[in-house]
Design a protein around this motif. Structure first.
Motif, PDB file in Angstrom:
ATOM      1  N   ASN A   8       7.661  -4.955  -1.687  1.00 21.12           N
ATOM      2  CA  ASN A   8       7.483  -3.935  -0.363  1.00 21.12           C
ATOM      3  C   ASN A   8       5.991  -4.075   0.004  1.00 21.12           C
ATOM      4  O   ASN A   8       5.401  -4.090  -0.731  1.00 21.12           O
ATOM      5  CB  ASN A   8       7.750  -2.799  -1.675  1.00 21.12           C
ATOM      6  CG  ASN A   8       7.878  -1.326  -0.620  1.00 21.12           C
ATOM      7  OD1 ASN A   8       7.810  -1.563   0.201  1.00 21.12           O
ATOM      8  ND2 ASN A   8       9.310  -0.757  -1.206  1.00 21.12           N
ATOM      9  N   THR A   9       5.813  -3.173   1.282  1.00 23.42           N
ATOM     10  CA  THR A   9       4.477  -3.079   2.105  1.00 23.42           C
ATOM     11  C   THR A   9       4.038  -1.890   2.127  1.00 23.42           C
ATOM     12  O   THR A   9       3.340  -1.582   2.531  1.00 23.42           O
ATOM     13  CB  THR A   9       4.679  -4.335   3.097  1.00 23.42           C
ATOM     14  OG1 THR A   9       5.695  -3.800   4.375  1.00 23.42           O
ATOM     15  CG2 THR A   9       4.511  -6.382   2.476  1.00 23.42           C
ATOM     16  N   GLU A  10       5.237  -0.883   1.710  1.00 26.72           N
ATOM     17  CA  GLU A  10       4.824   0.238   1.749  1.00 26.72           C
ATOM     18  C   GLU A  10       3.287   0.709   0.979  1.00 26.72           C
ATOM     19  O   GLU A  10       3.592   0.034   0.148  1.00 26.72           O
ATOM     20  CB  GLU A  10       6.167   1.284   1.240  1.00 26.72           C
ATOM     21  CG  GLU A  10       7.130   0.714   1.950  1.00 26.72           C
ATOM     22  CD  GLU A  10       8.257   2.027   1.299  1.00 26.72           C
ATOM     23  OE1 GLU A  10       8.324   2.967   0.394  1.00 26.72           O
ATOM     24  OE2 GLU A  10       9.297   2.021   1.618  1.00 26.72           O
ATOM     25  N   ASN A  11       3.127   1.555   1.067  1.00 32.02           N
ATOM     26  CA  ASN A  11       1.809   1.942   0.729  1.00 32.02           C
ATOM     27  C   ASN A  11       1.885   2.114  -0.977  1.00 32.02           C
ATOM     28  O   ASN A  11       1.046   1.746  -1.271  1.00 32.02           O
ATOM     29  CB  ASN A  11       0.553   2.936   1.949  1.00 32.02           C
ATOM     30  CG  ASN A  11      -0.333   3.332   1.644  1.00 32.02           C
ATOM     31  OD1 ASN A  11      -1.640   2.427   0.968  1.00 32.02           O
ATOM     32  ND2 ASN A  11      -0.952   4.391   1.511  1.00 32.02           N
ATOM     33  N   ILE A  12       2.846   3.310  -0.980  1.00 30.24           N
ATOM     34  CA  ILE A  12       3.073   3.650  -2.630  1.00 30.24           C
ATOM     35  C   ILE A  12       3.185   2.154  -3.431  1.00 30.24           C
ATOM     36  O   ILE A  12       2.628   2.070  -4.139  1.00 30.24           O
ATOM     37  CB  ILE A  12       3.815   4.141  -2.619  1.00 30.24           C
ATOM     38  CG1 ILE A  12       3.598   5.211  -4.074  1.00 30.24           C
ATOM     39  CG2 ILE A  12       5.401   4.390  -2.350  1.00 30.24           C
ATOM     40  CD1 ILE A  12       2.490   6.201  -3.742  1.00 30.24           C
ATOM     41  N   CYS A  13       3.512   1.364  -2.347  1.00 29.89           N
ATOM     42  CA  CYS A  13       3.934   0.214  -3.551  1.00 29.89           C
ATOM     43  C   CYS A  13       3.173  -0.654  -3.718  1.00 29.89           C
ATOM     44  O   CYS A  13       3.061  -1.138  -4.698  1.00 29.89           O
ATOM     45  CB  CYS A  13       5.448  -0.945  -2.834  1.00 29.89           C
ATOM     46  SG  CYS A  13       5.419  -1.994  -4.160  1.00 29.89           S
ATOM     47  N   LYS A  14       1.998  -0.590  -2.780  1.00 32.08           N
ATOM     48  CA  LYS A  14       0.461  -1.397  -2.984  1.00 32.08           C
ATOM     49  C   LYS A  14       0.048  -1.028  -3.378  1.00 32.08           C
ATOM     50  O   LYS A  14      -1.150  -1.662  -4.051  1.00 32.08           O
ATOM     51  CB  LYS A  14       0.345  -1.562  -1.424  1.00 32.08           C
ATOM     52  CG  LYS A  14       0.363  -2.455  -0.639  1.00 32.08           C
ATOM     53  CD  LYS A  14      -0.078  -2.683   0.913  1.00 32.08           C
ATOM     54  CE  LYS A  14       0.336  -3.516   2.212  1.00 32.08           C
ATOM     55  NZ  LYS A  14      -0.718  -3.224   3.084  1.00 32.08           N
ATOM     56  N   GLN A  15      -0.200   0.394  -3.849  1.00 30.32           N
ATOM     57  CA  GLN A  15      -1.122   1.081  -4.992  1.00 30.32           C
ATOM     58  C   GLN A  15      -0.820   1.213  -6.327  1.00 30.32           C
ATOM     59  O   GLN A  15      -1.469   0.807  -7.058  1.00 30.32           O
ATOM     60  CB  GLN A  15      -1.268   3.071  -4.275  1.00 30.32           C
ATOM     61  CG  GLN A  15      -1.830   3.097  -2.969  1.00 30.32           C
ATOM     62  CD  GLN A  15      -1.295   4.940  -2.661  1.00 30.32           C
ATOM     63  OE1 GLN A  15      -0.046   5.299  -3.270  1.00 30.32           O
ATOM     64  NE2 GLN A  15      -2.602   5.090  -2.089  1.00 30.32           N
TER      65      GLN A  15
END
Length: 166
Positions: free
Chosen positions: A81-88
């Motif tokens: 998942n490349t969503e910002n929260i997932c990256k964080q």
């Protein structure tokens, strides 16, 4: 028929879950006893390697990890998942030693790229303990860009040790 007398020729989901619970409780001896009786599957090999790593038998842990054969499409992996929260979350998780936690066959199917990286991370930890810095550099460098703390630390240590030998 008595309770518990039926033969089981595969890893049941309940047994796998129990092994994972034992690993979480750091009951490595008990987990190992169950794992050596399991069929040769990726999760059992990896979890056995964790027990062996914990015991200090790094070479045997490496032997188990070498037996793992991921399907070619598994190591190139799933798209995370490349969503910002997932990256964080992933970046923060990469700073932990989560590769020392047990895995299940369901995890392998769901996150094959992460399993591939976990195998590399565990191999790196074993080679580091064995003082094989050339092997550390060879195996860890290809995933260094992913920001795993143990990989970054291992490469720094291996580079320092290599520089001292020159």
């Amino acid at each position: 028929m008595l309770l518990g007398t039926t033969a089981h020729h595969g890893t049941t989901e309940g047994t796998e879950t129990f092994i994972l619970q034992l690993l979480l409780q750091q009951r490595y001896a008990e987990a190992y006893e169950l794992l050596v009786k399991q069929p040769v599957q990726t999760a059992a090999l990896y979890n056995t390697a964790i027990c062996l790593h914990w015991s200090g038998d790094y070479q045997e842990a490496l032997n188990r990890l070498e037996k793992i054969q991921l399907a070619p499409h598994m190591s190139s992996g799933n798209q995370l998942n490349t969503e910002n929260i997932c990256k964080q979350i992933r970046n923060k998780q990469n700073q932990t030693d989560d590769f020392l936690q047990g895995i299940s066959e369901a995890y392998i199917k769901s996150f094959p790229a992460l399993v591939h990286d976990a195998i590399i991370r565990l191999k790196t930890a074993c080679w580091l303990q064995l003082g094989s810095y050339e092997k550390v550099i060879a195996i860890a460098t290809p995933i260094a860009h992913k920001g795993y703390k143990n990989i970054t630390d291992a490469l720094k240590l291996a580079d320092t040790a290599h520089d001292k030998r020159i």
